[in-house]
Design an enzyme around this catalytic site. Structure first.
Site, PDB file in Angstrom:
ATOM      1  N   LYS A 141       3.554 -13.162  19.363  1.00  0.00           N
ATOM      2  CA  LYS A 141       3.608 -14.037  20.517  1.00  0.00           C
ATOM      3  C   LYS A 141       4.508 -15.165  20.485  1.00  0.00           C
ATOM      4  CE  LYS A 141       0.569 -16.280  23.840  1.00  0.00           C
ATOM      5  NZ  LYS A 141       0.169 -17.476  23.463  1.00  0.00           N
ATOM      6  N   TYR A 180     -14.786   1.308  10.371  1.00  0.00           N
ATOM      7  CA  TYR A 180     -13.017   1.493  10.380  1.00  0.00           C
ATOM      8  C   TYR A 180     -12.689   1.814  11.716  1.00  0.00           C
ATOM      9  CZ  TYR A 180      -8.570   3.846   9.129  1.00  0.00           C
ATOM     10  OH  TYR A 180      -7.362   4.112   9.057  1.00  0.00           O
ATOM     11  N   ARG A 205      -9.534   9.999  -1.262  1.00  0.00           N
ATOM     12  CA  ARG A 205      -9.094  10.802  -0.066  1.00  0.00           C
ATOM     13  C   ARG A 205      -8.959  12.139  -0.849  1.00  0.00           C
ATOM     14  NH1 ARG A 205      -5.147   6.900   3.453  1.00  0.00           N
ATOM     15  NH2 ARG A 205      -4.606   6.072   1.476  1.00  0.00           N
ATOM     16  N   GLY A 230       0.870  -1.323  -0.028  1.00  0.00           N
ATOM     17  CA  GLY A 230       0.073  -0.043   0.084  1.00  0.00           C
ATOM     18  C   GLY A 230       0.890   1.472   0.065  1.00  0.00           C
ATOM     19  N   LYS A 252     -12.841  -7.120   9.400  1.00  0.00           N
ATOM     20  CA  LYS A 252     -12.051  -8.461   9.670  1.00  0.00           C
ATOM     21  C   LYS A 252     -10.722  -8.273   9.971  1.00  0.00           C
ATOM     22  CE  LYS A 252     -13.242 -12.279   7.566  1.00  0.00           C
ATOM     23  NZ  LYS A 252     -13.705 -13.044   6.403  1.00  0.00           N
ATOM     24  N   GLY A 311      -0.668 -12.897  17.320  1.00  0.00           N
ATOM     25  CA  GLY A 311      -0.381 -14.377  17.605  1.00  0.00           C
ATOM     26  C   GLY A 311       0.892 -14.771  17.046  1.00  0.00           C
ATOM     27  N   ASN A 341      -4.396 -12.384  14.366  1.00  0.00           N
ATOM     28  CA  ASN A 341      -3.558 -13.232  13.755  1.00  0.00           C
ATOM     29  C   ASN A 341      -2.015 -12.721  13.793  1.00  0.00           C
ATOM     30  OD1 ASN A 341      -5.155 -15.283  13.209  1.00  0.00           O
ATOM     31  ND2 ASN A 341      -5.665 -14.315  11.129  1.00  0.00           N
TER      32      ASN A 341
END
Ligand code: NAD
Ligand code: UDP
Length: 313
Positions: A104, A144, A185, A10, A90, A101, A98
């Site tokens: 970690k 958002y 934008r 991006g 999501k 995780g 995720n």
């Protein structure tokens, strides 16, 4: 240093990949290209760079060690996230879960790209990190704002309960080369319209304010925060505040041409004011923006001019 950048194809993510490569990191860019484009990374030929096309709402496993994870994946333009409401929720929720995780599991330091939108339509100006915000959870922008608020909450939970080393940046409006000209934008819209000689579309009466930060300043602030030892959110943005009408006039003045300003309906829940208090970034990171609005706009106009002339989206 082995470093993951989600959303690395991006606008901001690709600029961050460039900076990390310059600093000697080995960079794994993960992106599903929903709003990004491999054109943003096609200039990178380093052996220390890998691109993985992957949706971070799905788990991902690595055999090797990972030192840092910058989690930037998320639609970011209001037009994009209004078109992709479920994906936006999501990626803020499952994507962040995720990546936390993974951090970690690997003992990696995790960095969340949050946003000034956590302040919603703020009732205090400038916004300090202590302000809790004024967000409409069920309005169209809620997909958002609440995704990012949840992302901040789960990041702090992993920090407090799993002792994951975490950082949170609240990014204020950032602009520069590699924004998509059609992402909706205000910066690409106004510059694209002026370059094509079309009307400049100011929403509402243009009295709402924003404070625009040039991308090189933003990624420098992001990098410094990641390398600091501060674990609470930090605003990174440029405190120079303009009304949107003034902003249209500045761009028109720089590009010239035959465009005129027209007024269109204000989007629902469009924040009336936005300006970062950057006291923390200055004090903790020794960071402040260096690129003035005119200089940053000159670079951005040059980039979009190339895109318009070559009609690349
Ligand atoms: P962008 O749309 O250019 O980049 C977002 C990237 O994330 C895209 O490449 C997109 O394909 C990728 N992505 C989205 N969902 C994904 C998923 N499920 N899996 C993998 N990749 C996914 O936007 P940007 O302006 O570069 O924003 C980057 C980050 O910075 C975002 O998290 C955004 O919320 C945050 N931010 C940006 C600004 C700004 O002014 N640019 C302001 C506040 C916050
Ligand atoms: N805006 C505008 N004309 C446009 C696009 C945006 O007047 O063509 C306004 C928008 O209503 C908002 C500000 O510009 O007040 C910044 O919008 P943007 O979508 O860039 O990001 P936001 O700060 O709202 O997330």
């Amino acid at each position: 240093m082995k470093t993951i950048v989600t959303g690395g194809a991006g606008f901001l993510g690709s600029q961050l990949c460039d900076l990390l490569l310059e600093k000697g990191h080995e960079v794994i860019c993960i992106d599903n290209l929903v709003t990004g484009n491999t054109r943003n990374i096609e200039h990178i030929h380093s052996e220390r760079f890998t691109f993985l096309k992957h949706d971070v709402t799905k788990p991902i496993y690595f055999g090797d060690k990972i030192d840092y994870i910058f989690h930037l994946a998320s639609p970011a333009s209001p037009v994009d996230y209004l078109e992709l409401p479920i994906q936006t929720l999501k990626v803020g929720a499952l994507g962040t879960y995720n990546m936390l995780g993974l951090a970690k599991e690997k003992g990696a330091r995790f960095f969340l790209a949050s946003t000034s939108e956590v302040y919603g339509d703020p009732l205090v100006n400038p916004q300090t990190e202590e302000y809790w915000g004024n967000v409409n959870p069920i309005g169209p922008r809620g997909v958002y704002d609440e995704a990012k608020r949840y992302a901040e909450a789960i990041t702090m939970a992993y920090h407090r309960y799993h002792k994951v080393d975490t950082r949170i940046v609240r990014i204020f409006n950032t602009y520069g080369p590699r924004m998509r000209i059609n992402d909706g934008r205000v910066v690409p819209n106004f510059i694209g319209q002026a370059l094509r000689g079309e009307d400049i579309t100011v929403y509402g009466d243009g009295s709402q304010t924003r404070s625009f930060c040039y991308v090189s300043d933003e990624v420098e602030g992001i990098y410094r925060l990641m390398m600091s030892d501060y674990t609470l959110p930090v605003n990174i943005g440029n405190p120079e505040e303009h009304t949107i009408l003034e902003f249209a006039q500045i761009i028109l003045g720089m590009i010239g041409g035959r465009s005129k300003i027209v007024f269109k309906e204000l989007p629902v829940d469009d924040p009336k004011q936005r300006r970062p208090d950057i006291g923390k970034a200055m004090g903790l990171l020794g960071w402040e923006p260096k690129v003035g609005l005119e200089e940053g706009l000159r670079e951005t106009i040059e980039y979009f001019n190339y895109i318009v002339r070559n009609s690349r989206q």
